[in-house]
Design an enzyme around this catalytic site. Sequence first.
Site, PDB file in Angstrom:
ATOM      1  N   ASP A  60       0.864  -1.167   0.000  1.00 49.45           N
ATOM      2  CA  ASP A  60       0.000   0.000   0.000  1.00 49.45           C
ATOM      3  C   ASP A  60       0.914   1.235   0.000  1.00 49.45           C
ATOM      4  OD1 ASP A  60      -3.170   0.699   1.676  1.00 49.45           O
ATOM      5  OD2 ASP A  60      -2.043   1.809   0.153  1.00 49.45           O
TER       6      ASP A  60
HETATM    7  C1  GLC Z   1      -4.087   4.488  -0.102  1.00 51.53           C
HETATM    8  C2  GLC Z   1      -5.025   3.365   0.228  1.00 51.53           C
HETATM    9  C3  GLC Z   1      -5.115   2.318  -0.840  1.00 51.53           C
HETATM   10  C4  GLC Z   1      -4.939   2.966  -2.183  1.00 51.53           C
HETATM   11  C5  GLC Z   1      -3.518   3.477  -2.273  1.00 51.53           C
HETATM   12  C6  GLC Z   1      -3.233   4.195  -3.592  1.00 51.53           C
HETATM   13  O1  GLC Z   1      -3.370   4.890   1.023  1.00 51.53           O
HETATM   14  O2  GLC Z   1      -4.830   2.695   1.467  1.00 51.53           O
HETATM   15  O3  GLC Z   1      -6.396   1.683  -0.695  1.00 51.53           O
HETATM   16  O4  GLC Z   1      -5.183   2.025  -3.211  1.00 51.53           O
HETATM   17  O5  GLC Z   1      -3.197   4.334  -1.191  1.00 51.53           O
HETATM   18  O6  GLC Z   1      -4.014   5.351  -3.681  1.00 51.53           O
END
Ligand code: GLC
Length: 750
Positions: free
Chosen positions: A282
């Site tokens: 993430d």
């Molecule tokens: C965010 C979220 C995730 C998302 C990623 C990219 O922090 O936790 O769900 O896909 O970053 O935006």
Amino acid sequence: MKAIKILSACLLLLPFVSCTQKANDKGDAVTEKKIETLLSKMTLEEKLGQMNQVSSYGNIEDMSGLIRKGEVGSVLNEVDPVRINALQRVAMEESRLGIPLLMARDVVHGFKTIFPIPLGQAASFDPQVVEDGARVAAIEASSVGIRWTFAPMIDVARDPRWGRIAEGCGEDTYLTSVMGAAMIKGFQGDSLSNPTSIAACPKHFVGYGAAEGGRDYNSTYIPERRLRNVYLPPFEAAAKAGAATFMTSFNDNDGIPSTGNKFILKDVLRGEWGFDGMVVTDWASASEMISHGFAADPKEAAMKAVNAGVDMEMVSYTFVKELPALIKEGKVKEATINEAVRSILRVKYRLGLFDNSYVGEKKAEILYAPAHLAAAKQAAIESAILLKNDNEVLPLQSSVKTVAVVGPMANAPYEQLGTWAFDGEKSQSVTPLNAIKDLVGDKVQVIYEPGLTYSRDKNKEGVVKAAASAARADVILAFVGEEAILSGEAHSLADLNLQGAQTELIRALAKTGKPVVMIVMAGRPLTIGEEAEFSSAVLYAFHPGTMGGPALADLLWGKSVPSGKTPVTFPKMVGQVPIYYAHNNTGRPATRNEVLLDDIAVEAGQTSLGCTSFYLDAGFDPLYPFGYGLSYTTFKYSNVKLSSASLKKEDILTVTFDLENTGKYEGTEVAQLYVQDKVGSVTRPVKELKRFARVTLKPGEKKNVSFELPISELAFWNIDRMKTVELGDFALWVAPDSQTGEEMFFKVTD
Ligand code: GLC
């Protein structure tokens, strides 16, 4: 009486198994050969570059420089097709090996045409409508060059304080499994190599929805048995459905951040489930292992992430910077790097990116296509839940000549899109106010008084004015709820009551003596008990998306009939949380006859109230149970029959029942099948959803419906850490929700 056979929803997963099987046949062998050939040409730096994802930023020349060096494998958050093609051209034509970029975006519930938030879509209990929504999202996103979405979010969530409950499919493992697989099918289509297909990315692996206190990013403590029985199954279903990628979650579970958790990333995902796609972190969750106190510095973070099984790092850049030294020091093997790069190249080959790298730059007719808007409206119609309808105030009849449209959500085009609607445009949102005017403006007088300017507005001046205007109407339509920003990532709430002066607004409207229909748009279940008391009818629409207005207008005037059911339990008050239907019975289950706070005698004796599991001030039951929702018509369940009262582990239980429309409107009922394992080697939930089906019936029509349930699906992870069906007594309910229905019994024997 027509008989209809509901094939088990798990059949939904079958095409994916065949799809996964197809991926392992000759076609895959060709891809694997291409991967090995390309891998053999790559330098270590180029390999590490593939494992690096950057978030797009203004300076395209700067990004192009990194791409030219082979330092970038994927770009997220770029949605301009001209810029996407420009970056892709640098990768394909100016880098040494010409490996295409994987362009990614959070396309969670629509790209331009925004569908209801996933929690709302789950309320439809309609995998087809959910698949259609994902398909539309894929067609629109791929039309600008996006080929990878960070969705579906399939975190089972049982705490509405958690803002991200909005993004998932609610509290139930089975519903989330079915809906997640449907979204993957929609995103990925019949073949990943189709230019309108986008790689799915089930997230957040795993257990993120159990954040302590519902506070986002917080630690979780989920023992392996609960992990396997509640939180892992939707991800296993996603892997079986052929998801191309997975994303690790922010939380540390029992002290181990998922981004550094070898057990889930290697032993379970790859070892047990045979996943051969790619795992991405993430946002900066690799380097955040330093904040967790799980890594001392970026170098240890990189080592722990890549050795645990992460293939690609989102934005924190520790792989490119730290892995060369770690490999030199022997702390990370180049074989590990090769495996990660294979996974990344496999996804790129399967998407056809090497042969089909660029996107047409003029595709305006695809975005917001009429068919897309129609699909979004249908999803919004099916996502709405009728929670109350006293005196059949709904649907509004032709006798209603004047309506008052009131509340901060009545004409809030941005707010109705909900969270994670990055690319949706409020200019394209059709609000309830405008839709009502379009639908009935020629024969109904529409009085509009917002009363409050936004959901957190505490200024009560408008309340008086709104109530005064509303008093002139035959029926008052009060649109309340949450602004979009109040749910979603990092937006947890400790109080689930309506914000601002919304309660005062509903109370003032009720004082007019005119029937109040409360329509709630929110990203989570809210504690609306008091406001529901003041209302004659309650329609819960979550955040319904671009076409929320027309959907709600159709529902209010009966052009469509509500069919949604609660995908999550609605608590009476936040103190009841966590509260969910598939709970254990405990040694002292509530009797629901407990003496509550106001009825306790003064100087009551210590043991006079009985000793059961409930709250003195809230009792035991929620405001609305899981699976609950009304219709404008009524349904009668009867003649429930089991194919046998004694079955073996390899048998299939067929449950048939009659369902009759006993009311005056055509409607759709979501019939549900729950099962309880009465006695286990460990305590088991009082019931678990195992099947559901939408059945549409005309007034007076009766159908015989059947569910097929393989006994093997009653397996759970037991005292011996084995997934197995245990012999013994079981109960089942065919029901309209998780709290009612006739209890039937069967045995599983040797
Ligand atoms: C965010 C979220 C995730 C998302 C990623 C990219 O922090 O936790 O769900 O896909 O970053 O935006």
